[in-house]
Design an enzyme around this catalytic site. Structure first.
Site, PDB file in Angstrom:
ATOM      1  N   ASP A   3      -5.349   7.790   2.758  1.00  0.00           N
ATOM      2  CA  ASP A   3      -5.022   6.616   3.559  1.00  0.00           C
ATOM      3  C   ASP A   3      -5.372   6.877   5.014  1.00  0.00           C
ATOM      4  O   ASP A   3      -4.733   7.691   5.683  1.00  0.00           O
ATOM      5  CB  ASP A   3      -3.529   6.313   3.421  1.00  0.00           C
ATOM      6  CG  ASP A   3      -3.110   5.011   4.073  1.00  0.00           C
ATOM      7  OD1 ASP A   3      -3.838   4.516   4.955  1.00  0.00           O
ATOM      8  OD2 ASP A   3      -2.037   4.500   3.710  1.00  0.00           O
ATOM      9  N   CYS A  38       2.526  -1.308   2.871  1.00  0.00           N
ATOM     10  CA  CYS A  38       1.833  -1.302   4.156  1.00  0.00           C
ATOM     11  C   CYS A  38       2.827  -1.559   5.289  1.00  0.00           C
ATOM     12  O   CYS A  38       3.845  -0.875   5.359  1.00  0.00           O
ATOM     13  CB  CYS A  38       0.685  -2.309   4.128  1.00  0.00           C
ATOM     14  SG  CYS A  38      -0.448  -2.203   5.527  1.00  0.00           S
ATOM     15  N   HIS A  40      -5.328   3.679   1.093  1.00  0.00           N
ATOM     16  CA  HIS A  40      -4.409   2.650   1.555  1.00  0.00           C
ATOM     17  C   HIS A  40      -4.535   1.420   0.656  1.00  0.00           C
ATOM     18  O   HIS A  40      -5.624   1.068   0.218  1.00  0.00           O
ATOM     19  CB  HIS A  40      -4.745   2.269   3.003  1.00  0.00           C
ATOM     20  CG  HIS A  40      -3.727   1.375   3.633  1.00  0.00           C
ATOM     21  ND1 HIS A  40      -2.491   1.826   3.991  1.00  0.00           N
ATOM     22  CD2 HIS A  40      -3.755   0.060   3.954  1.00  0.00           C
ATOM     23  CE1 HIS A  40      -1.794   0.831   4.529  1.00  0.00           C
ATOM     24  NE2 HIS A  40      -2.549  -0.256   4.495  1.00  0.00           N
TER      25      HIS A  40
END
Length: 244
Positions: free
Chosen positions: A183, A125, A214
């Site tokens: 995502d 991330c 994600h």
């Protein structure tokens, strides 16, 4: 491979940075991996991910990425309050602060008797972005970026010319870029933009897009995909094995 874990508090220009170190328990000299968390800092999933990498023969350093903005030892919850706080911290920290954080870890690890001289980076991330940022350091030979956020945006504060994608010429090592096609933080247009810029810059990189959401590497929550996570670890460990 059995591992051991300990804590080191490193001094940086922006304050003390707690760093969690996970490394093989046996004697020997090992490559170091600078491993960057999500906005929540070293949660259970991040600690377990670091230990998986360490168990393959690496010394893994996990810094508290927002150490300037929180008490030492802060871990944010995977809930709305934690997400809001983490995103506020991301918006508050200048990107150059991560550069000095990287220098502090690199300079510390270079003094350790168990270090073999080779450094890589990885992250999930925002940590994927911060691993990408670490690749700007000349000592970093290989970097695995998992669904790196904000490479295609100007969300993270930076001085003119200091956005990570504006400094591609400083990246000398090999990159592994891993994405989830579902995502919603990094849309197709954003991925295409990053791919084209890396290609135009002539960087050495491998690119993988999976049918995943994600945070598919995070072993908590409904977006976790164990099969994709296993593939992600395999790709990252193969990169590190080949380069470090």
């Amino acid at each position: 491979m059995l591992i051991q874990s300990h804590i080191v508090d490193l001094e940086t220009p922006t304050g003390t940075m707690r760093t969690y170190v996970h490394r093989p328990a046996g004697e020997g000299r090992f490559p170091a991996i600078l491993f960057y968390s999500e906005i929540f800092q070293q949660t259970g999933p991040i600690e377990r991910a670091a230990k998986i990498i360490a168990g393959h023969g690496y010394a893994v350093l996990v810094p508290e990425v927002f150490h300037e903005l929180n008490p030492i030892g802060t871990v944010l919850a995977y809930d709305d309050a934690g997400r809001d706080k983490g995103n506020a911290d991301k918006s508050a920290k200048d990107v150059q602060g991560y550069d000095s954080d990287n220098r502090a870890m690199i300079e510390w690890v270079q003094t350790q008797p168990w270090f073999n001289g080779n450094i890589g980076a990885a992250g999930f991330c925002i940590g994927g972005h911060l691993a990408f940022r670490a690749a700007l350091q000349p000592e970093v030979k290989a970097t695995a970026c998992f669904y790196a956020t904000d490479l295609h945006t100007q969300v993270i504060p930076n001085k003119p010319g200091q956005h990570s994608m504006e400094r591609l010429a400083d990246i000398k090592g090999e990159l592994l870029m891993i994405w989830g096609k579902q995502d919603n933080h990094i849309p197709t247009a954003g991925r295409v933009q990053v791919y084209q810029q890396l290609t135009d810059a002539g960087l050495s990189f491998t690119w993988h897009e999976f049918n995943g959401q994600h945070a598919f590497m995070r072993d908590e929550g409904e977006r976790y995909d164990p099969q994709l996570a296993a593939t992600g670890y395999q790709l990252a460990l193969q990169l590190f094995s080949n380069t470090l």
